[in-house]
Scaffold this active site. Structure first.
Site, mmCIF file in Angstrom:
data_model
loop_
_atom_site.group_PDB
_atom_site.id
_atom_site.type_symbol
_atom_site.label_atom_id
_atom_site.label_comp_id
_atom_site.label_asym_id
_atom_site.label_seq_id
_atom_site.Cartn_x
_atom_site.Cartn_y
_atom_site.Cartn_z
ATOM 1 N N GLY A 1 0.809 -1.209 0.000
ATOM 2 C CA GLY A 1 0.000 0.000 0.000
ATOM 3 C C GLY A 1 0.846 1.264 0.000
ATOM 4 O O GLY A 1 0.515 2.246 -0.668
ATOM 5 N N THR A 2 1.935 1.250 0.744
ATOM 6 C CA THR A 2 2.782 2.442 0.817
ATOM 7 C C THR A 2 3.305 2.797 -0.573
ATOM 8 O O THR A 2 3.246 3.961 -0.999
ATOM 9 C CB THR A 2 3.957 2.187 1.783
ATOM 10 O OG1 THR A 2 3.422 1.967 3.088
ATOM 11 C CG2 THR A 2 4.911 3.366 1.820
ATOM 12 N N THR B 1 11.703 -6.674 -11.059
ATOM 13 C CA THR B 1 11.144 -7.986 -11.380
ATOM 14 C C THR B 1 9.883 -8.208 -10.561
ATOM 15 O O THR B 1 9.880 -8.003 -9.343
ATOM 16 C CB THR B 1 12.183 -9.088 -11.091
ATOM 17 O OG1 THR B 1 13.332 -8.818 -11.897
ATOM 18 C CG2 THR B 1 11.635 -10.467 -11.417
ATOM 19 N N CYS C 1 -0.176 2.444 13.117
ATOM 20 C CA CYS C 1 0.577 2.398 11.868
ATOM 21 C C CYS C 1 1.862 3.208 11.934
ATOM 22 O O CYS C 1 2.789 2.977 11.171
ATOM 23 C CB CYS C 1 -0.277 2.872 10.709
ATOM 24 S SG CYS C 1 -1.517 1.640 10.326
ATOM 25 N N ASN D 1 -7.993 4.241 8.473
ATOM 26 C CA ASN D 1 -7.466 3.065 9.164
ATOM 27 C C ASN D 1 -7.584 3.160 10.681
ATOM 28 O O ASN D 1 -7.511 2.147 11.364
ATOM 29 C CB ASN D 1 -6.002 2.836 8.775
ATOM 30 C CG ASN D 1 -5.176 4.092 8.823
ATOM 31 O OD1 ASN D 1 -5.489 5.089 8.169
ATOM 32 N ND2 ASN D 1 -4.121 4.080 9.611
ATOM 33 N N SER E 1 -3.481 -2.911 -0.667
ATOM 34 C CA SER E 1 -2.352 -3.662 -0.119
ATOM 35 C C SER E 1 -2.786 -5.100 0.129
ATOM 36 O O SER E 1 -3.868 -5.327 0.690
ATOM 37 C CB SER E 1 -1.955 -3.003 1.203
ATOM 38 O OG SER E 1 -1.023 -3.796 1.883
ATOM 39 N N HIS F 1 -1.610 -7.483 2.202
ATOM 40 C CA HIS F 1 -1.595 -8.112 3.528
ATOM 41 C C HIS F 1 -2.752 -7.698 4.417
ATOM 42 O O HIS F 1 -2.917 -8.210 5.515
ATOM 43 C CB HIS F 1 -0.244 -7.892 4.230
ATOM 44 C CG HIS F 1 0.015 -6.508 4.737
ATOM 45 N ND1 HIS F 1 -0.197 -6.157 6.040
ATOM 46 C CD2 HIS F 1 0.480 -5.409 4.120
ATOM 47 C CE1 HIS F 1 0.142 -4.882 6.209
ATOM 48 N NE2 HIS F 1 0.551 -4.405 5.066
HETATM 49 N N1 PLP Z 1 -2.879 3.200 3.692
HETATM 50 C C1 PLP Z 1 -3.626 2.805 4.725
HETATM 51 C C2 PLP Z 1 -4.964 3.429 4.946
HETATM 52 C C3 PLP Z 1 -3.144 1.837 5.599
HETATM 53 O O1 PLP Z 1 -3.895 1.457 6.648
HETATM 54 C C4 PLP Z 1 -1.869 1.272 5.374
HETATM 55 C C5 PLP Z 1 -1.289 0.267 6.310
HETATM 56 O O2 PLP Z 1 -1.549 0.262 7.458
HETATM 57 C C6 PLP Z 1 -1.136 1.693 4.249
HETATM 58 C C7 PLP Z 1 -1.670 2.657 3.432
HETATM 59 C C8 PLP Z 1 0.212 1.120 3.943
HETATM 60 O O3 PLP Z 1 0.107 -0.176 3.421
HETATM 61 P P1 PLP Z 1 1.353 -1.197 3.479
HETATM 62 O O4 PLP Z 1 1.458 -1.661 4.898
HETATM 63 O O5 PLP Z 1 0.966 -2.287 2.537
HETATM 64 O O6 PLP Z 1 2.560 -0.454 3.017
#
Ligand code: PLP
Length: 382
Positions: A69-70, A236, A324, A150, A198, A200
């Site tokens: 997600g990041t 890759t 987070c 989140n 994301s 996971h």
């Molecule tokens: N965006 C939101 C709203 C999230 O809750 C998170 C992870 O907690 C992320 C982005 C980041 O995702 P990742 O952990 O896959 O980098």
């Protein structure tokens, strides 16, 4: 131990692991290789991409696999702005976004002379179309507003917000990381030009994510190299991860509507029980427009961290609102942005449910929580 931190991460589903296994072993090829071993990997990657594209109702060529997600947020936010206006762009976002968006915005301000306007939310975390319209400019390049938060679970009316943004010609990105598997991510219904998810958070492993980028919007890549993912994301490809994510998406989408209804009902009964049993408990976020999975509270007069420790001793794993931002003692930027006093924000506890969480489990959690809060506030004993 009852795990109620599914917003932080979820276990890999067995069927996901089984789908991935061949691509970690016998079918280990590099999808860019021009031989049969590579071609089999390329074909699996293409299948996974089609699944994700169908999930969002977009073209397969508009799906970019990322490391999570990041990276998907970084690609969408930086990539769209840099593709459209590399210097001095005007961007609109909120102060309740995930750090992946907020820090990308700071980067653009620092190194690309961008200017970011933050639209205020109300005290439930909602952004209204009127509030957005008030900060938009004729030259706004991008609006980035998350679909579901989140920490407090508030779900935005992204379709209305995107329409307002399009009125001034701005592209619209939404972070759908928490919404994935629970809300409808059809891009035509949402009206967005970019979206991030994301793996996971929905039963796939860590290290895989995806972004949608509308073809005519496009992005400047953030990672440069061999030109994979149509040049939008070199490196890759994580074939097994993409296959796993596609399997997780199919599983989640199969039961999304029924699971969302069931878990929302469990969540609501839990919230009611907590407000009844715990004196002074405050629900954070929107009372109804919230993710099925998230019940978030503040317990004034306690410390969130101390309540978490008490809960863990009683067999319940949950998190503070700022889970987070690993290792941070600062009050949550989300809670302070919606107007909660920083001292109260330090008392936050977030429970994030799974599709398997039951009423019976949550009834026990409410009791354990009442005892934990009582212990921490010195009103009772464990
Ligand atoms: N965006 C939101 C709203 C999230 O809750 C998170 C992870 O907690 C992320 C982005 C980041 O995702 P990742 O952990 O896959 O980098």
């Amino acid at each position: 131990m009852l795990y109620l931190d599914n917003a932080a991460t979820t276990p890999v589903r067995r069927d996901v692991l089984e789908a991935m296994w061949p691509f970690l072993t016998a079918e280990f090829g590099n999808p860019s290789s021009h031989h049969t071993v590579g071609e089999r990997a390329a074909s699996a990657l293409a299948d996974a991409r089609r699944t994700v594209a169908e999930w969002w109702g977009v073209r397969a060529s508009e799906v970019v696999f990322t490391s999570g997600g990041t990276e998907a947020d970084n690609l969408a936010v930086k990539g769209i702005v840099l593709a459209r206006q590399p210097r001095g762009a005007h961007i609109v976002s909120t102060r309740i976004e995930h750090e992946a968006v907020l820090e990308s915005l700071l980067f653009l301000e620092r190194f690309h002379d961008a200017h970011v306007s933050y639209v205020d939310t109300d005290d439930t975390g909602l952004v209204t179309p009127e509030a957005l319209a008030a900060v938009l400019r004729d030259d706004t390049v991008l609006v980035s507003i998350m679909l579901a938060n989140n920490e407090i679970g508030t779900v935005q009316d992204v379709a209305s917000l995107a329409q307002v943004a399009h009125g001034v010609g701005a592209a619209f990105h939404t972070d759908a990381v928490q919404a994935a598997g629970w809300l409808d991510l059809n891009v035509a219904s949402l009206g967005v030009d970019a979206l991030s998810v994301s793996g996971h958070k929905l039963g796939a492993p860590k290290g895989i994510g995806a972004a949608y980028v509308r073809a005519r919007v496009g992005v400047e890549p953030v990672l440069h190299g061999g030109g994979q993912e149509r040049g939008w994301r070199s490196g890759t490809e994580n074939v097994a991860g993409a296959v796993g994510m596609a399997a997780a998406v199919r599983a989640a989408e199969n039961e999304r509507v029924s699971a969302s209804a069931r878990v929302s009902a469990v969540r609501d009964r839990f919230i009611a029980e907590v407000l009844r049993q715990v004196p002074g408990a405050l629900l954070t976020g929107h009372p109804t427009r919230r993710l099925p999975t998230i019940a978030s509270f503040c317990f004034p007069g306690t410390s969130g961290e101390a309540v978490l420790l008490e809960l863990e001793q009683r067999g319940v794993v949950s998190s503070s609102g700022s889970a987070c931002a690993a290792g941070s003692d600062e009050p949550s930027h989300v809670l302070t942005a919606i107007g909660i006093d920083p001292a109260i924000a330090q008392t936050a506890v977030r429970f994030s449910l799974a599709s398997t969480t039951t009423d019976e489990e949550m009834a026990d959690v409410a009791t354990a929580l009442a005892a934990s809060v009582a212990t921490v506030s010195g009103l009772g004993s464990a």
